[in-house]
Design an enzyme around this catalytic site. Sequence first.
Site, PDB file in Angstrom:
ATOM      1  N   CYS A 179     -18.730  -6.685  29.691  1.00 18.17           N
ATOM      2  CA  CYS A 179     -17.325  -6.590  30.143  1.00 18.17           C
ATOM      3  C   CYS A 179     -16.703  -5.454  29.355  1.00 18.17           C
ATOM      4  O   CYS A 179     -15.956  -5.680  28.400  1.00 18.17           O
ATOM      5  CB  CYS A 179     -16.595  -7.903  29.896  1.00 18.17           C
ATOM      6  SG  CYS A 179     -17.451  -9.368  30.526  1.00 18.17           S
ATOM      7  N   ALA A 180     -17.016  -4.226  29.729  1.00 14.61           N
ATOM      8  CA  ALA A 180     -16.849  -3.088  28.825  1.00 14.61           C
ATOM      9  C   ALA A 180     -15.473  -2.434  28.821  1.00 14.61           C
ATOM     10  O   ALA A 180     -15.072  -1.866  27.817  1.00 14.61           O
ATOM     11  CB  ALA A 180     -17.911  -2.038  29.147  1.00 14.61           C
ATOM     12  N   PRO A 182     -11.607  -1.515  28.410  1.00 17.02           N
ATOM     13  CA  PRO A 182     -11.402  -0.085  28.646  1.00 17.02           C
ATOM     14  C   PRO A 182     -12.393   0.849  27.949  1.00 17.02           C
ATOM     15  O   PRO A 182     -12.417   2.027  28.218  1.00 17.02           O
ATOM     16  CB  PRO A 182      -9.980   0.153  28.120  1.00 17.02           C
ATOM     17  CG  PRO A 182      -9.807  -0.861  27.053  1.00 17.02           C
ATOM     18  CD  PRO A 182     -10.584  -2.077  27.498  1.00 17.02           C
ATOM     19  N   GLY A 183     -13.211   0.331  27.007  1.00 19.29           N
ATOM     20  CA  GLY A 183     -14.318   1.155  26.537  1.00 19.29           C
ATOM     21  C   GLY A 183     -14.359   1.533  25.071  1.00 19.29           C
ATOM     22  O   GLY A 183     -15.231   2.283  24.669  1.00 19.29           O
ATOM     23  N   SER A 184     -13.453   1.023  24.239  1.00 15.30           N
ATOM     24  CA  SER A 184     -13.471   1.428  22.831  1.00 15.30           C
ATOM     25  C   SER A 184     -14.722   0.900  22.121  1.00 15.30           C
ATOM     26  O   SER A 184     -15.317   1.593  21.293  1.00 15.30           O
ATOM     27  CB  SER A 184     -12.206   0.946  22.110  1.00 15.30           C
ATOM     28  OG  SER A 184     -12.009  -0.438  22.308  1.00 15.30           O
ATOM     29  N   LYS A 185     -15.152  -0.320  22.466  1.00 11.19           N
ATOM     30  CA  LYS A 185     -16.376  -0.865  21.858  1.00 11.19           C
ATOM     31  C   LYS A 185     -17.608  -0.133  22.412  1.00 11.19           C
ATOM     32  O   LYS A 185     -18.570   0.113  21.677  1.00 11.19           O
ATOM     33  CB  LYS A 185     -16.488  -2.366  22.132  1.00 11.19           C
ATOM     34  CG  LYS A 185     -15.369  -3.204  21.523  1.00 11.19           C
ATOM     35  CD  LYS A 185     -15.588  -4.678  21.801  1.00 11.19           C
ATOM     36  CE  LYS A 185     -14.359  -5.506  21.447  1.00 11.19           C
ATOM     37  NZ  LYS A 185     -13.267  -5.333  22.412  1.00 11.19           N
ATOM     38  N   CYS A 316     -10.610 -12.261  22.079  1.00 11.59           N
ATOM     39  CA  CYS A 316      -9.396 -12.040  21.278  1.00 11.59           C
ATOM     40  C   CYS A 316      -8.500 -13.276  21.409  1.00 11.59           C
ATOM     41  O   CYS A 316      -7.288 -13.176  21.561  1.00 11.59           O
ATOM     42  CB  CYS A 316      -8.683 -10.757  21.669  1.00 11.59           C
ATOM     43  SG  CYS A 316      -8.463 -10.527  23.430  1.00 11.59           S
TER      44      CYS A 316
END
EC number: 2.1.1.203
Length: 692
Positions: A179-180, A182-185, A316
């Site tokens: 579940c990527a 918005p992509g910061s991880k 979160c």
Amino acid sequence: MGRRARDRRRQQQQRQERGGGAGGDQAGWAGGYPEIVKENELFERYYRELGIVPAGEWDDFMAALREPLPATLRITGYRSHAKEILHCLKEKYFRELQDLEVDGQKVEMPQSLSWYPEELAWHTNLSRKILRKSPQLEKFHQFLVSETECGNISRQEAVSMIPPLLLNVNPHHKILDMCAAPGSKTAQLIEMLHADMNVPFPKGFVIANDVDNKRCYLLVHQAKRLNSPCIMVVNHDASSIPNLQIDVDGRKEVLFYDRILCDVPCSGDGTMRKNIDVWKKWTTQNSLQLHGLQLRIATRGVEQLAEGGRMVYSTCSLNPIENEAVIASLLEKSQGALELADVSSELPGLKRMPGITNWKVMLKDGQWFEEWKDVPSNRQTQIRPTMFPIKDEEKLKAMNLERCLRILPHHQNTGGFFVAVLIKKSPMPWNKRQPKVTSFKRAKMLTFNNVSGIFLKAYNSDTEQSKKEGVCGPPPSKKMKLFGFKEDPFVFLPEDDPLFLPIQKFYALDPSFPKMNLLTRTQEGKKRQLYMVSKELRNVLLNNSEKMKVINTGIKVWSRNSDGEQFGCAFRLAQEGIYTLYPFIHARIINVCIEDVKILLTQENPFLSKFSSETQKKVKDMAMGSIVLKYDPDPEKRDDLQCPIVLCGWQGKTSLRAFVPKNERLHYLRMMGVEVFKAKRKEEESENNPDN
């Protein structure tokens, strides 16, 4: 104007009239939401009863939730100039924040996150709104925006940085981010693959998935900043993401991932400090509705995990229904195939609470249930057995739920977060018999998938018939539904494509250059751009065209130039892919000194006479066209920039120019100590006053 738009405008005017629009001094620090009361009686009642906050810390916990979240940033760790950026931040921008007051509040000096390696993550007491709006901070804000666009900095919440670190990624790992967006991880994972900058094509890759088609494009934007040939963005429901196949020595095998990041959709009550709406919208119903989906996604994740592999489950949310209940249910049905890893010694300096073993379930009307047998039949669709703690003491002890991590906001001035690290010891009970995959050799394969828009060609030669018509693989058993936009096709260049020979000759490409990994995004007409993927991603693309909806992959390495053909090559180098291509290029390289680099980056099309005599000599004997400009630092000149730079350029008849995006230009100039802030202001003024 529509009725909704009029209503929104009226509400905005009302807020401004009562001070909400401007927000006042305090509103600026609070992120501009003074009209939302940060109270929720049900929230307090629920978490007090569960006891997730240690005794005597409740007031501190609630006070922290009501404070705005500090702005945090992370320096891209694998870039050769990470140290230069860190030096620039500490010695220049952070020093300028000393003794600064904004809206009557003193700006605290940014601090590094003690648990993040190599001082690459920092936090400050400035909210994002203050950073954007304050004139005193404009220079610092412009630096952050520009460096973020270049991919050198990510503005990412501190707790969000934890899951990728606990995955323990190595450059050879095959990684799935379920579940990527918005992509910061995802960006962190890509950085870890490229830990060794001298290896242009790591053996590992990241497949980043998201169910939301539009959010996939946010993901693409994040990934593109890192210029990696090892990332692919796909669009699937994570709870039913398809099994992929890869070719291993002529055999088809199921792809199992070495590492999986499972950061599931959640109620988000750990984000109250930045998402103020959660205060008024929070109810236990959110967790009850999400629990089933979270469990399905986590189950799908561990099914696709390789034996010995590691999956990080995170939310979160502080709620055990979304956290420990999901993990306990997963461990119970795994029948020993999974275990929780003990990560207590990892990330020293990070304050964390252990997972809990006992909790209750509450409905939104405040009604509590301690066991499944207590739930009346009319409530059994809302509340499920998997939401309750395990009652068998022996089973519960064997699960080691205390190995989960819960991050509380008041401990280190962060958001709230939950993390569990799972290790797969053996196949899941229902997967004991791994699916058999037939091995077959194709002649010339031509596969076109109207759903995902992938058009892939793999070339071989067996029969005349296959040459004429192509041989299609088996059709998908169930036709996928198309949501969102139809993507351009991905077409791999055939090995004998006449397009490649002039490129190979012009740039004197090394024989080891993997030309079979080149692809375009068009099946007809002139090829405008050439992209590149790693060998491993090529394998994935070629063997899964009928079951995968690919949104984006590949890094741009060459662009067609209208004037190029008269100079011997129709394609010029693209800055995005230059660090990937550079190790294979043996011609058209000009080594330049630091003064030459400054000229290239500050002037649009400088004459050759402006460059050093050494550069002029090198250019003299070189034909016009696309070139590589390389700066190597001199270790004896410590005041000069101490990291190498590779730029794409163009040599004209009397001039030399760099083809580098604006933000990247600003980045290199900052690293060389050139003040770009004033230059940018003047540029804006000249744009606004064209008559001057």
